[in-house]
Write a protein that holds these residues in place. Structure first.
Motif, PDB file in Angstrom:
ATOM      1  N   ARG A  24     101.556   0.710   8.596  1.00  0.00           N
ATOM      2  CA  ARG A  24     101.558   2.074   9.086  1.00  0.00           C
ATOM      3  C   ARG A  24     102.857   2.404   9.830  1.00  0.00           C
ATOM      4  NH1 ARG A  24      96.815   5.286  10.925  1.00  0.00           N
ATOM      5  NH2 ARG A  24      97.831   7.093  11.804  1.00  0.00           N
ATOM      6  N   GLU A  30     103.352  11.915  16.753  1.00  0.00           N
ATOM      7  CA  GLU A  30     101.944  11.715  16.372  1.00  0.00           C
ATOM      8  C   GLU A  30     101.088  11.528  17.636  1.00  0.00           C
ATOM      9  OE1 GLU A  30     101.652   9.029  13.120  1.00  0.00           O
ATOM     10  OE2 GLU A  30      99.463   9.080  13.085  1.00  0.00           O
ATOM     11  N   SER A  34      94.841  11.680  22.962  1.00  0.00           N
ATOM     12  CA  SER A  34      93.809  12.723  22.854  1.00  0.00           C
ATOM     13  C   SER A  34      93.215  12.774  21.446  1.00  0.00           C
ATOM     14  CB  SER A  34      94.348  14.087  23.275  1.00  0.00           C
ATOM     15  OG  SER A  34      95.449  14.433  22.490  1.00  0.00           O
ATOM     16  N   SER A  35      93.921  12.200  20.457  1.00  0.00           N
ATOM     17  CA  SER A  35      93.358  12.149  19.104  1.00  0.00           C
ATOM     18  C   SER A  35      92.361  11.009  18.973  1.00  0.00           C
ATOM     19  CB  SER A  35      94.478  11.918  18.099  1.00  0.00           C
ATOM     20  OG  SER A  35      95.054  10.635  18.326  1.00  0.00           O
ATOM     21  N   GLY A  36      92.403  10.082  19.933  1.00  0.00           N
ATOM     22  CA  GLY A  36      91.508   8.935  19.841  1.00  0.00           C
ATOM     23  C   GLY A  36      92.080   7.819  18.981  1.00  0.00           C
ATOM     24  N   ASP A  39      92.149   3.931  21.478  1.00  0.00           N
ATOM     25  CA  ASP A  39      90.921   4.140  22.245  1.00  0.00           C
ATOM     26  C   ASP A  39      91.104   3.656  23.677  1.00  0.00           C
ATOM     27  OD1 ASP A  39      90.624   1.413  22.249  1.00  0.00           O
ATOM     28  OD2 ASP A  39      88.870   1.365  20.985  1.00  0.00           O
ATOM     29  N   SER A  40      90.132   3.975  24.520  1.00  0.00           N
ATOM     30  CA  SER A  40      90.314   3.720  25.949  1.00  0.00           C
ATOM     31  C   SER A  40      90.474   2.229  26.247  1.00  0.00           C
ATOM     32  CB  SER A  40      89.156   4.319  26.741  1.00  0.00           C
ATOM     33  OG  SER A  40      87.936   3.793  26.291  1.00  0.00           O
ATOM     34  N   PHE A  41      89.867   1.370  25.406  1.00  0.00           N
ATOM     35  CA  PHE A  41      89.984  -0.068  25.645  1.00  0.00           C
ATOM     36  C   PHE A  41      91.400  -0.588  25.362  1.00  0.00           C
ATOM     37  CE2 PHE A  41      85.397   0.314  24.480  1.00  0.00           C
ATOM     38  CZ  PHE A  41      84.919   0.097  25.762  1.00  0.00           C
ATOM     39  N   SER A  42      92.199   0.202  24.668  1.00  0.00           N
ATOM     40  CA  SER A  42      93.560  -0.239  24.333  1.00  0.00           C
ATOM     41  C   SER A  42      94.628   0.412  25.198  1.00  0.00           C
ATOM     42  CB  SER A  42      93.856   0.068  22.852  1.00  0.00           C
ATOM     43  OG  SER A  42      92.953  -0.618  22.024  1.00  0.00           O
ATOM     44  N   LEU A  43      94.235   1.264  26.118  1.00  0.00           N
ATOM     45  CA  LEU A  43      95.226   1.926  26.977  1.00  0.00           C
ATOM     46  C   LEU A  43      95.988   0.906  27.820  1.00  0.00           C
ATOM     47  CD1 LEU A  43      93.192   5.037  28.144  1.00  0.00           C
ATOM     48  CD2 LEU A  43      95.159   5.011  26.612  1.00  0.00           C
ATOM     49  N   LEU A  63      97.708   6.399  32.648  1.00  0.00           N
ATOM     50  CA  LEU A  63      97.256   6.131  31.283  1.00  0.00           C
ATOM     51  C   LEU A  63      96.300   7.221  30.809  1.00  0.00           C
ATOM     52  CD1 LEU A  63      96.711   2.278  31.550  1.00  0.00           C
ATOM     53  CD2 LEU A  63      98.509   3.460  30.295  1.00  0.00           C
ATOM     54  N   ASN A  64      96.850   8.393  30.605  1.00  0.00           N
ATOM     55  CA  ASN A  64      96.050   9.491  30.072  1.00  0.00           C
ATOM     56  C   ASN A  64      96.974  10.467  29.352  1.00  0.00           C
ATOM     57  OD1 ASN A  64      97.035  11.574  32.010  1.00  0.00           O
ATOM     58  ND2 ASN A  64      96.134  10.129  33.469  1.00  0.00           N
ATOM     59  N   ALA A  65      96.361  11.354  28.591  1.00  0.00           N
ATOM     60  CA  ALA A  65      97.136  12.237  27.715  1.00  0.00           C
ATOM     61  C   ALA A  65      98.014  13.222  28.486  1.00  0.00           C
ATOM     62  CB  ALA A  65      96.194  12.984  26.777  1.00  0.00           C
TER      63      ALA A  65
ATOM     64  N   GLU B  91      88.006  13.526  27.320  1.00  0.00           N
ATOM     65  CA  GLU B  91      89.055  14.320  26.661  1.00  0.00           C
ATOM     66  C   GLU B  91      89.097  14.066  25.153  1.00  0.00           C
ATOM     67  OE1 GLU B  91      92.650  11.174  27.791  1.00  0.00           O
ATOM     68  OE2 GLU B  91      92.713  13.224  28.533  1.00  0.00           O
ATOM     69  N   LYS B  92      88.571  12.913  24.758  1.00  0.00           N
ATOM     70  CA  LYS B  92      88.620  12.585  23.332  1.00  0.00           C
ATOM     71  C   LYS B  92      87.561  13.332  22.520  1.00  0.00           C
ATOM     72  CE  LYS B  92      88.150   8.264  23.465  1.00  0.00           C
ATOM     73  NZ  LYS B  92      88.119   6.802  23.462  1.00  0.00           N
ATOM     74  N   VAL B 243      88.487   0.813  33.059  1.00  0.00           N
ATOM     75  CA  VAL B 243      89.032   0.446  31.753  1.00  0.00           C
ATOM     76  C   VAL B 243      90.563   0.536  31.752  1.00  0.00           C
ATOM     77  CG1 VAL B 243      89.011   2.692  30.545  1.00  0.00           C
ATOM     78  CG2 VAL B 243      88.462   0.602  29.282  1.00  0.00           C
ATOM     79  N   ARG B 244      91.109   1.336  32.654  1.00  0.00           N
ATOM     80  CA  ARG B 244      92.565   1.455  32.785  1.00  0.00           C
ATOM     81  C   ARG B 244      93.142   0.438  33.765  1.00  0.00           C
ATOM     82  NH1 ARG B 244      90.457   5.935  31.117  1.00  0.00           N
ATOM     83  NH2 ARG B 244      91.647   7.455  29.941  1.00  0.00           N
ATOM     84  N   PHE B 270      87.963  -8.943  27.777  1.00  0.00           N
ATOM     85  CA  PHE B 270      88.873  -7.868  28.201  1.00  0.00           C
ATOM     86  C   PHE B 270      89.579  -8.253  29.507  1.00  0.00           C
ATOM     87  CE2 PHE B 270      89.709  -3.665  30.131  1.00  0.00           C
ATOM     88  CZ  PHE B 270      90.285  -2.996  29.068  1.00  0.00           C
ATOM     89  N   LYS B 274      93.616  -8.985  29.678  1.00  0.00           N
ATOM     90  CA  LYS B 274      94.419  -7.788  29.960  1.00  0.00           C
ATOM     91  C   LYS B 274      94.784  -7.563  31.425  1.00  0.00           C
ATOM     92  CE  LYS B 274      92.797  -5.740  25.754  1.00  0.00           C
ATOM     93  NZ  LYS B 274      92.697  -4.571  24.948  1.00  0.00           N
ATOM     94  N   ARG B 507      95.491   7.712   2.529  1.00  0.00           N
ATOM     95  CA  ARG B 507      95.921   7.508   3.912  1.00  0.00           C
ATOM     96  C   ARG B 507      95.518   8.695   4.785  1.00  0.00           C
ATOM     97  NH1 ARG B 507      97.540   3.482   7.362  1.00  0.00           N
ATOM     98  NH2 ARG B 507      98.980   2.580   5.865  1.00  0.00           N
ATOM     99  N   THR B 518      86.264   9.421  16.129  1.00  0.00           N
ATOM    100  CA  THR B 518      86.576   9.235  17.541  1.00  0.00           C
ATOM    101  C   THR B 518      86.240  10.482  18.343  1.00  0.00           C
ATOM    102  OG1 THR B 518      88.353   7.779  16.910  1.00  0.00           O
ATOM    103  CG2 THR B 518      88.362   8.543  19.170  1.00  0.00           C
ATOM    104  N   GLN B 519      86.594  11.631  17.796  1.00  0.00           N
ATOM    105  CA  GLN B 519      86.362  12.858  18.560  1.00  0.00           C
ATOM    106  C   GLN B 519      84.891  13.244  18.614  1.00  0.00           C
ATOM    107  OE1 GLN B 519      89.095  15.737  16.927  1.00  0.00           O
ATOM    108  NE2 GLN B 519      90.772  14.943  18.165  1.00  0.00           N
ATOM    109  N   ALA B 524      86.213   4.209  18.368  1.00  0.00           N
ATOM    110  CA  ALA B 524      87.422   4.031  17.565  1.00  0.00           C
ATOM    111  C   ALA B 524      87.090   3.066  16.427  1.00  0.00           C
ATOM    112  CB  ALA B 524      88.546   3.479  18.419  1.00  0.00           C
TER     113      ALA B 524
END
Lengths: 83, 562
Positions: A24, A30, A34-36, A39-43, A63-65, B91-92, B243-244, B270, B274, B507, B518-519, B524
């Motif tokens: 990819r 891009e 906010s598009s998801g 995801d939150s676990f990867s922020l 860590l937010n949009a 927000e998502k 989570v952050r 996690f 992390k 794609r 997700t939305q 995800a």
């Protein structure tokens, strides 16, 4: 390192490590958070990547949009903080 | 006994006791005494009463994890009404989809009031116009400053509630989960907590630390109601903040000398993966006497990773504990790791997979570890049943069924679902497992449910979203979970058959599926697997067969275990 280089490196790393999709290509504008797409676990991973690759700390409350939502904006923060 | 009497008694006996420490990123910690809790809750109770919201009526709470949510929850209880927490819009999430979920919750639950923020006034007014049973929309911002504050007299209708009246509703998320509200009585919750607090040897020396959401049973029962109703200090933060910044959990444990913590399995991985070493400087975890793994499949490797990472900060191996719990039993069914170390059962892999029997490992054959969830708590019986309702012997895998004095009253306004869930007085959990030496091992699920990051997700909710995506053959998609060892939780995979004209744009279709899922569901996707016509296996009745398609996918993608 200029912004475009940061964008390219960040994008590659995010695709490999977070999206697990090496084929990819992420466009600089891009929408990531906010598009998801991220995801939150990867922020937290985003923050750790920025720190490991560029020595720049992104705080957890950033860590937010609102702070950044695409590679371009994230790269700007990195350039700014690298001074 | 009921919640209001218990809370008021504690507030009378220990008015200045700091019972809740609320941690929020960027702000100083808030300390709440029992007196302050009653005062805050009293304002909400007065507001509900002024709007004629009565005992036994449902109040839906749509608030972020905050002190206001704590007040609103107990204000509803003091009013004798029934609180039900709806997860907050993130927000998502797409507002339209969230609204649809909310409407499905409202139509089944028929609440008398909805308590939220002013931002939602327009949307909720419209919903109220279509649902005459909603007497009142209340807004958190108006409660603190409004005239309602003065109306509180201390005569709380909640005191009059009987033990067998319903005290609260608890939902899983998503359209499907929101339609199945677990209704629990005061008595059921006290039966559970009296028993569970003894099982875990809860004492005045304990401090509970939690980031878990209050719309989840583990967060609501073990890490909110138990500490507050049993006089145990609670240190709580929002899952959004945790989570952050997962290290904040450990900072809180260190600072407040936390002794008990409940985590879903993924959180062990996690946290181990992390957290920056710099963020752990000066942290001391030796006060922790139990870190209880609960609410999703448990892995020995997750425990090992957690211990390896955190023993240098004083975490004791004996702190690792496990629990099997469900809202339908209020919370815990079994518990391990308190009076002894958690049992890991090393069993023969082939016999387990082929014959569904957990035979102890022999002759150095390939083996796997199952993590014990422990023995049933004293008021709960556990059996393993085969498909015909016959009890199975030890070490045979079947459906876990339970019986206790703390079961749900029913799924609220869903008599059909309630009846279907019981068989001769036993509640059918939909989980698979086996018993060995009196301990329960949960090994899988009979029901179609994905658990990701500790959260229940119904595949049909995801499939409904995928079906709407342009390019997907309507009705030809399937969603399921695949366990990811590295993350310690399930990844969600979607398989969709493409319409012919879209083969070149795969794609784009995949991206659109990811985005919409997700939305709509806040999940995800790990992989969107696009296939051609007729790839998906259907059952004889024409339904998409989830399990068979998952097997086919695992085989095609080389994930297949055996």
């Amino acid at each position: 390192m200029d912004k475009n280089e940061i964008i390219e490196k960040l994008g590659k790393k995010i695709c490999e490590d977070i999206l697990k999709d090496t084929g990819r290509i992420l466009a600089p504008d891009e929408v990531l958070i906010s598009s998801g797409l991220i995801d939150s676990f990867s922020l937290v991973d985003l923050a750790l990547i920025a720190e490991q690759m560029f020595g720049v700390r992104i705080e957890d409350y950033e860590l937010n949009a609102d702070t950044f939502d695409n590679l371009e904006q994230l790269a700007e923060i990195i350039v700014e903080r690298k001074g | 006994m009921n919640f209001s009497k218990r809370l008021l008694k504690l507030a009378g006996d220990y008015p200045d006791r700091e019972i809740i420490h609320f941690l929020k990123t960027g702000e100083s910690d808030q300390h709440l005494t029992y007196r302050a809790l009653i005062e805050g809750a009293g304002r909400y109770q007065a507001a509900l009463r002024s709007r004629n919201v009565l005992q036994g009526e449902v109040v839906i709470l749509i608030l972020q994890q905050s002190i206001e949510l704590v007040y609103a929850y107990f204000g509803t209880i003091l009013n004798g009404s029934i609180p039900s927490i709806m997860p907050f819009l993130t927000e998502k999430l797409l507002p339209e989809k969230y609204r649809k979920d909310l409407v499905s919750l409202i139509e089944i639950t028929q609440p008398s009031a909805i308590l939220t923020y002013c931002d939602f006034i327009d949307e909720l007014s419209e919903i109220q116009a279509n649902n005459a049973f909603i007497k009142a929309l209340l807004f958190s911002e108006e409660i603190e400053t409004g005239a309602d504050v003065l109306a509180g007299t201390g005569n709380y209708p909640g005191i009059e509630r009987d033990g067998d009246d319903i005290v609260l509703l608890q939902h899983s998320s998503g359209s499907t989960g929101l339609q199945k509200g677990v209704a629990l009585t005061h008595q059921a919750v006290f039966h559970q907590l009296d028993c569970y607090s003894k099982t875990i040897r809860l004492s005045s020396r304990d401090v509970i630390v939690s980031w878990l959401p209050l719309y989840h049973d583990m967060g609501l029962i073990a890490c909110f109601l138990m500490p507050i109703l049993y006089n145990i200090p609670l240190v709580i933060m929002s899952p959004f903040d945790w989570v952050r910044a997962p290290h904040r959990l450990f900072q809180a444990i260190s600072h407040y000398r936390g002794t008990l913590c409940w985590l879903p399995n993924f959180a062990y991985n996690f946290c181990a993966q992390k957290i920056r070493p710099a963020d752990m400087e000066g942290i001391e975890l030796s006060t922790l006497r139990a870190v209880i793994n609960c609410s999703e499949p448990m892995r020995r490797s997750s425990h090992q990773a957690f211990l390896e990472r955190f023993s240098q900060y004083g975490l004791q191996p004996s702190a690792i504990a496990t629990c099997y719990a469900m809202a339908e039993n209020v919370f815990a069914v079994t518990q391990d790791g308190i009076d002894k170390a958690v049992t890991y059962d090393e069993i023969d892999q082939e016999t387990f997979q082929k014959d569904k029997i957990a035979r102890k490992v022999f002759n150095n054959r390939p083996s796997i570890y199952q993590v014990s969830a422990g023995k049933p708590i004293a008021n709960t019986q556990v059996r393993i049943m085969d498909g015909d309702g016959r009890e199975l012997p030890d070490r045979h895998v079947g459906e876990i069924v339970i019986k206790s004095n703390c079961m749900l009253t029913g799924y609220y306004h869903r008599e059909d679902e309630t009846v279907n869930s019981f068989s001769e007085g036993w509640f059918k959990t939909g989980d698979l497992g086996y018993l060995a030496e009196g301990e329960l091992y949960v090994s899988g699920r009979k029901k179609d449910l994905i658990i990701v990051g500790g959260k229940n997700v119904y595949p049909q909710d995801i499939e409904a979203v995928v079906n709407e995506v342009e390019g997907v053959h309507p009705g030809r998609c399937v969603a399921f979970g695949v366990f990811n060892e590295e993350k310690g939780t399930e990844d969600v995979v979607v398989i969709a058959e493409l319409e012919r004209d879209f083969a070149e744009k795969d794609r784009q279709v995949a991206d659109q599926i990811r985005k919409m899922v997700t939305q709509s569901t806040a999940v995800a996707l790990r992989q969107v697997y696009l296939v051609n016509d007729f790839w998906l296996i259907k059952t004889s009745s024409g339904k998409i067969a989830r399990a068979a398609n998952k097997e086919k996918y695992l085989f095609e993608t080389g994930h297949h275990a055996g």
